[in-house]
Design an enzyme around this catalytic site. Structure first.
Site, PDB file in Angstrom:
ATOM      1  N   ARG A   1       0.787  -1.241   0.000  1.00  0.00           N
ATOM      2  CA  ARG A   1       0.000   0.000   0.000  1.00  0.00           C
ATOM      3  C   ARG A   1       0.820   1.293   0.000  1.00  0.00           C
ATOM      4  O   ARG A   1       0.249   2.372   0.018  1.00  0.00           O
ATOM      5  CB  ARG A   1      -0.990   0.034   1.175  1.00  0.00           C
ATOM      6  CG  ARG A   1      -1.974  -1.130   1.192  1.00  0.00           C
ATOM      7  CD  ARG A   1      -3.216  -0.783   1.954  1.00  0.00           C
ATOM      8  NE  ARG A   1      -2.923  -0.319   3.301  1.00  0.00           N
ATOM      9  CZ  ARG A   1      -3.820   0.293   4.086  1.00  0.00           C
ATOM     10  NH1 ARG A   1      -5.036   0.521   3.632  1.00  0.00           N
ATOM     11  NH2 ARG A   1      -3.501   0.667   5.306  1.00  0.00           N
ATOM     12  N   ASP A   2       2.139   1.208  -0.043  1.00  0.00           N
ATOM     13  CA  ASP A   2       2.941   2.428  -0.136  1.00  0.00           C
ATOM     14  C   ASP A   2       4.192   2.166  -0.973  1.00  0.00           C
ATOM     15  O   ASP A   2       5.296   2.571  -0.625  1.00  0.00           O
ATOM     16  CB  ASP A   2       3.320   2.932   1.253  1.00  0.00           C
ATOM     17  CG  ASP A   2       3.883   4.360   1.220  1.00  0.00           C
ATOM     18  OD1 ASP A   2       3.675   5.060   0.200  1.00  0.00           O
ATOM     19  OD2 ASP A   2       4.528   4.771   2.195  1.00  0.00           O
ATOM     20  N   LEU A   3       4.002   1.473  -2.088  1.00  0.00           N
ATOM     21  CA  LEU A   3       5.122   1.194  -2.976  1.00  0.00           C
ATOM     22  C   LEU A   3       5.495   2.442  -3.764  1.00  0.00           C
ATOM     23  O   LEU A   3       4.645   3.080  -4.381  1.00  0.00           O
ATOM     24  CB  LEU A   3       4.753   0.064  -3.952  1.00  0.00           C
ATOM     25  CG  LEU A   3       4.562  -1.325  -3.330  1.00  0.00           C
ATOM     26  CD1 LEU A   3       3.971  -2.280  -4.360  1.00  0.00           C
ATOM     27  CD2 LEU A   3       5.878  -1.862  -2.791  1.00  0.00           C
TER      28      LEU A   3
END
Length: 239
Positions: free
Chosen positions: A35-37
């Protein structure tokens, strides 16, 4: 990749991106979505491998449909908005398949930036538009109806925000002609705004990367052979 706009050659880009994909594949096989690539969370280590970092907003997906977060609930979409999938910006974060597909979108944004040296989101919509047209209006819709509304409206968003071709954005000469079509097709397959049409299987991603890598390695070998043949020969008399 841990530095913004870090410049590598095309072959090194493909090698590093494959490492990122391998890391995401392992996460998804363990039922975890990152969710935070983004490039800053992909750490290039010695030995040409890449480690994923910053799991503060990751979620574990359970087979019963629940998606607990290790750090509690958030009141707005998590992660860097420049790399966040539109469905998450529209507050669809309670479905397992959607959560996994959102990571795939981020991979597409990363691949675009590696070669174009620019943020994909800058060619789609502004941060203000994200707030005004996605986060705010969808947060006003009841959670049980958001997916239906999003699915019905995503076509309009795609028409208004077409994905750019990498070669049209990248600096001249940075993308070898031999991989342009395949690279563009792969990035768009990952970053398509409609999560239902994104590439789902990592096998397909790895196959495309392997083919492009093989092409670039073959070209490099041919170039080196040609350079070797054109070197002036040193005879025994001149030594």
């Amino acid at each position: 990749m841990h530095q913004p706009k870090k410049k590598y050659g095309p072959l090194r880009n493909l090698i590093y991106f494959r490492e990122v994909c391998k890391g995401v594949q392992r996460l998804h096989s363990a039922r975890v979505c990152h969710r935070d690539l983004k490039p800053q969370n992909c750490l290039v280590m010695t030995g040409r491998y890449v480690a994923l970092g910053d799991f503060g907003t990751a979620k574990t997906l359970y087979h019963d449909g629940t998606i607990p977060s290790p750090t509690g609930n958030y009141h707005e979409p998590v992660g860097d908005k420049r790399y966040t999938a539109p469905e998450l910006l529209c507050c669809l974060d309670s479905n397992n398949d959607i959560a996994l597909a959102a990571d795939i979108y981020s991979l597409g944004a990363i691949l675009f930036e590696l070669f174009a040296r620019a943020d994909l989101s800058a060619y789609l919509y502004s941060i203000q538009e994200i707030n005004d047209k996605m986060i705010h209006p969808f947060s006003q819709i009841s959670e049980d109806k958001r997916k239906q509304v999003f699915d019905a409206s995503i076509g309009t968003l795609e028409a208004a925000c077409p994905l750019p071709n990498i070669e049209d954005v990248a600096p001249d000469g940075t993308i070898p002609e031999s991989i342009r079509i395949r690279l563009n097709r792969l990035y768009k397959g990952l970053a398509t705004l409609d999560y239902r049409r994104r590439i789902k299987g990592f096998e397909s991603i790895f196959l495309q990367l392997e083919l492009m890598t093989h092409v670039l390695v073959s070209e490099l070998r041919r170039t080196r052979r040609a350079q070797f043949k054109t070197r002036p020969k040193i005879s025994a008399r001149t030594v």
